[in-house]
Design a protein around this motif. Sequence first.
Motif: not given
Ligand SMILES: [Fe+2]
Length: 700
Positions: A377, A569, A596
């Motif tokens: 992330d 993101h 993901h």
């Molecule tokens: Fe994520």
Amino acid sequence: MGSRTAQVSEMKVFDTFKPEQDALDRAQAALDSDQADKDLREEFANLVASYQKLFKTSRRLVRMSDRSEERLKDANIRIKTQQQQLEKAHQQLARHAENLEDKVRERTKDLVAAQGKLEKLVELGIALSAERNHTRFIEMMLRGAKDLTFADGGLLFTRGETDELEIQMLGIDSIDLHLGGSTGKKVQIEPLKLHDPDTGRPDYFNLVCHTSLTERTVNVPNMTQSRDFDFSWFDELGKRFEFQPQSCLAVPLRPHKGDVIGVLVLLNARHRITGHTVPFGDEITQYIEALASQAAVSMDNQHLLRAQDRLLDSIIKLVATAIDEKSPYTGGHCERVPELGSLLAKAACEAEEGVFAEFDMNDDEWREFHIAGWLHDCGKVTTPEYVVDKATKLETLYNRIHEIRMRFEVKLRDYTIEHLEKRLADGSDEQALKAELDDRIKQLQDDFAFIAKCNLGGEFMDESLTERLQAIAKTTWMRHFDDTLGLSDEEQRRLRRRTRPKLPAKAMLLEDRPEHLVKRVRPIPEEKYARLGIKMETPKYLYNYGEVYNLSIARGTLTDEERYKINEHVINSILMLEQLPFPKHMARIPEFAGGHHETMNGSGYPRRLNKQQMSIQARILAVADIFEALTASDRPYKTPKTLSEAIRIMNFMRKDEHIDGELFDLFLNSGVYRSYAERYLKPDQLDAVDIGEYLNATSE
Ligand SMILES: [Fe+2]
Ligand SMILES: [Fe+2]
């Protein structure tokens, strides 16, 4: 010798012609007598003369023949002598050739042995330079050094940050003693101090310390007889493990032009045939020094690499922690996803049957996976907190409901003023006017309550609710103040898009104004997106702060623009990770990390990949990402799911082909769901789960 041979030869000739000589002598005597006739005598004399001439010639010939025979004999003797000399020379030559052959054979044997050692050294060097596991490395080095020297024992000391030599490994073959390394048995021997802690004097007496301090190799043929060093340390070692240290070779481990980083000690060289303890040969010392030097360079490189890895890990964790710290709504997520991902990946590696039977990861691949987990992330550093944390529809940097509420306040007062003005102008029906005001205030209160409820985003905005919202929005009020004063340049720029009405101007309770639209400063790099296979639709505007627009959000609190900003993101994670110069063995980090939010049926983002297009590692991170988010207990204003609730939701996701069903089965079967939960979930989340219920669902 020559004259004697001539005399013998003369005598021999004389004997041979004796009858003829006698006859001549007799004839001469007859001639010399007076009885002979003159003519006859003359003729006879001629005959005798010619006969004598012939005789002389014959005699000369015989003498010549004799001399030739002598010479022949001499020649034969000489030839024989020469033959004998030749034979002798030949024999000497043969002996010499034989010796030479032996020497060549011996030399060849030495060369073959030296070549063997050299080959072993090169092989060992290659193997050592390829080995990145420190434990395996030192084991390989110690074993290689012992093999090369045919030594019974070996010890490896390393020098750390302190002034000590710490023993890493110890191996004595004859007593089957192996400590340290991968044996699982600790060495448990006090480190050697290079300097006296009290006086600071260097310890040159201890052989190992001496080797380290002087950076020189020490070869002790027999410790029991040598007085050069204090061998008490070795004596104690021998007593403790019941063996007799005798010959010893201590070599410093020193990288090129660097400080000594350790000492390699070899004990008790053995005779190759008898097996008896012998001194270490001088010629083998060179090989061990070469090995030690090479090993030291590799160890130093390993040390540097480990330091680099630690630094890289710290930077990665720094980034992950910064992201987690950025928002309390995602706190701890970047730390826990790699943990859960690793548990699941380990279960996949350990699976001996099924779809994961062939799946395995080596050390490099584990590291690659861990980093991907930590950085999955990382793109969130670009996401504004107020978007991530947006809890109400009107929220930007603050909740704008207060501004709206103030308009309702104004409106209420407008109604009151209008009521009072009407009463002043025409107070005939005071009661009716009061009733009208009360109705209006009640309506306002209801409307505000409705707006406030809409703002929370807890209810689906169907058509009727949207219509009511729009109707309320159209309620007008009078603005007396210039709304272009006190604005930033950016706000001023956005205001240029609209016409400015004269004051006082009519305004609505809720508005979507041109200045609510925020354009993208940087255009989307479309070719970059295309190259990376990103298939997310980009909204026209970066943000839309329109009040009606925001309050009309059907579900939740996010506009399309904000939803995109949040989902973006993962694009930024990919873009950021793609830019990093990862080494070859870490090249798949962007793929692992960037998948993901993909789903097994291709409906995810940002690439709309399906199961076949995703690696197992990426699918694992997708499962870990969801389970962590469902069960995290450190998010504000959000009740974490219990274990059974989370598993139930994930089962729905499996049915919807959102997550990988096989990984979900593994997640349940391996017990990873529970081991993770026991470690990271609160006790009240840990309820019972009947995994059989979900495993059966797989076969439906
Ligand atoms: Fe994520
Ligand atoms: Fe995540």
